[in-house]
Design a protein around this motif. Structure first.
Motif, PDB file in Angstrom:
ATOM      1  N   ILE A  23      -4.414   8.840  -7.011  1.00  0.00           N
ATOM      2  CA  ILE A  23      -3.356   9.718  -6.499  1.00  0.00           C
ATOM      3  C   ILE A  23      -3.467   9.737  -4.981  1.00  0.00           C
ATOM      4  O   ILE A  23      -4.415  10.286  -4.430  1.00  0.00           O
ATOM      5  CB  ILE A  23      -3.513  11.154  -7.047  1.00  0.00           C
ATOM      6  N   PRO A  24      -2.502   9.119  -4.272  1.00  0.00           N
ATOM      7  CA  PRO A  24      -2.557   9.106  -2.817  1.00  0.00           C
ATOM      8  C   PRO A  24      -2.286  10.490  -2.221  1.00  0.00           C
ATOM      9  O   PRO A  24      -1.688  11.351  -2.874  1.00  0.00           O
ATOM     10  CB  PRO A  24      -1.476   8.109  -2.408  1.00  0.00           C
ATOM     11  N   TRP A  25      -2.694  10.670  -0.988  1.00  0.00           N
ATOM     12  CA  TRP A  25      -2.612  11.967  -0.319  1.00  0.00           C
ATOM     13  C   TRP A  25      -1.203  12.525  -0.263  1.00  0.00           C
ATOM     14  O   TRP A  25      -1.001  13.737  -0.269  1.00  0.00           O
ATOM     15  CB  TRP A  25      -3.188  11.863   1.094  1.00  0.00           C
ATOM     16  N   TYR A  26      -0.191  11.678  -0.232  1.00  0.00           N
ATOM     17  CA  TYR A  26       1.184  12.139  -0.037  1.00  0.00           C
ATOM     18  C   TYR A  26       1.897  12.507  -1.337  1.00  0.00           C
ATOM     19  O   TYR A  26       2.998  13.031  -1.302  1.00  0.00           O
ATOM     20  CB  TYR A  26       2.002  11.078   0.710  1.00  0.00           C
ATOM     21  N   GLU A  27       1.286  12.243  -2.487  1.00  0.00           N
ATOM     22  CA  GLU A  27       1.912  12.609  -3.756  1.00  0.00           C
ATOM     23  C   GLU A  27       1.468  13.998  -4.184  1.00  0.00           C
ATOM     24  O   GLU A  27       0.407  14.479  -3.793  1.00  0.00           O
ATOM     25  CB  GLU A  27       1.547  11.599  -4.842  1.00  0.00           C
ATOM     26  N   GLU A  28       2.284  14.616  -5.056  1.00  0.00           N
ATOM     27  CA  GLU A  28       1.933  15.928  -5.589  1.00  0.00           C
ATOM     28  C   GLU A  28       0.586  15.824  -6.300  1.00  0.00           C
ATOM     29  O   GLU A  28       0.343  14.909  -7.081  1.00  0.00           O
ATOM     30  CB  GLU A  28       2.989  16.408  -6.578  1.00  0.00           C
ATOM     31  N   GLY A  29      -0.296  16.730  -6.014  1.00  0.00           N
ATOM     32  CA  GLY A  29      -1.633  16.698  -6.582  1.00  0.00           C
ATOM     33  C   GLY A  29      -2.628  16.017  -5.667  1.00  0.00           C
ATOM     34  O   GLY A  29      -3.819  16.097  -5.876  1.00  0.00           O
ATOM     35  N   GLY A  30      -2.126  15.319  -4.653  1.00  0.00           N
ATOM     36  CA  GLY A  30      -3.002  14.682  -3.671  1.00  0.00           C
ATOM     37  C   GLY A  30      -3.549  15.730  -2.712  1.00  0.00           C
ATOM     38  O   GLY A  30      -3.130  16.885  -2.707  1.00  0.00           O
TER      39      GLY A  30
END
Length: 108
Positions: free
Chosen positions: A50-57
């Motif tokens: 999960i990359p930093w820019y996605e929800e949950g990141g």
């Protein structure tokens, strides 16, 4: 090692064969999320990136989470899984990326 890819000599034969089959594809994709997920999921299909820019990141630039839906906590991850994740991520991640570990509780 001829294919220059992470390899766990103690892993089951089928996993070793899978890594060898994926070596060229992963080599071509090094530094991308796709390379990380491909290599991690060849070991354990419950792993995701999960990359930093996605929800949950994390929201912190150039970080990503490695999550597993099979464990209640990172503390529950078997040592061999944790070791593989660290080795595979170090090989496949982008130069400026930093990993964090997380878990997801499966709704099944």
């Amino acid at each position: 090692w001829e294919l220059d890819c992470p390899y766990d000599s103690g892993a089951p034969v089928e996993k070793k064969r899978q890594w060898i089959r994926l070596a060229d594809e992963v080599s071509r994709l090094l530094g991308t999320r796709s390379a990380m997920e491909t290599y991690l999921q060849a070991y354990d299909d419950s792993l995701s990136v999960i990359p930093w820019y996605e929800e949950g990141g994390s929201g912190i630039e150039y970080t990503f989470l490695v999550a597993s839906s099979d464990y209640e906590s990172v503390d529950d991850w078997p040592p061999e899984l944790l070791a593989w994740v660290e080795k595979a991520v170090e090989y496949t991640k982008g130069a400026r990326d930093e990993m964090e570990l997380e878990y997801e509780v499966s709704s099944d």
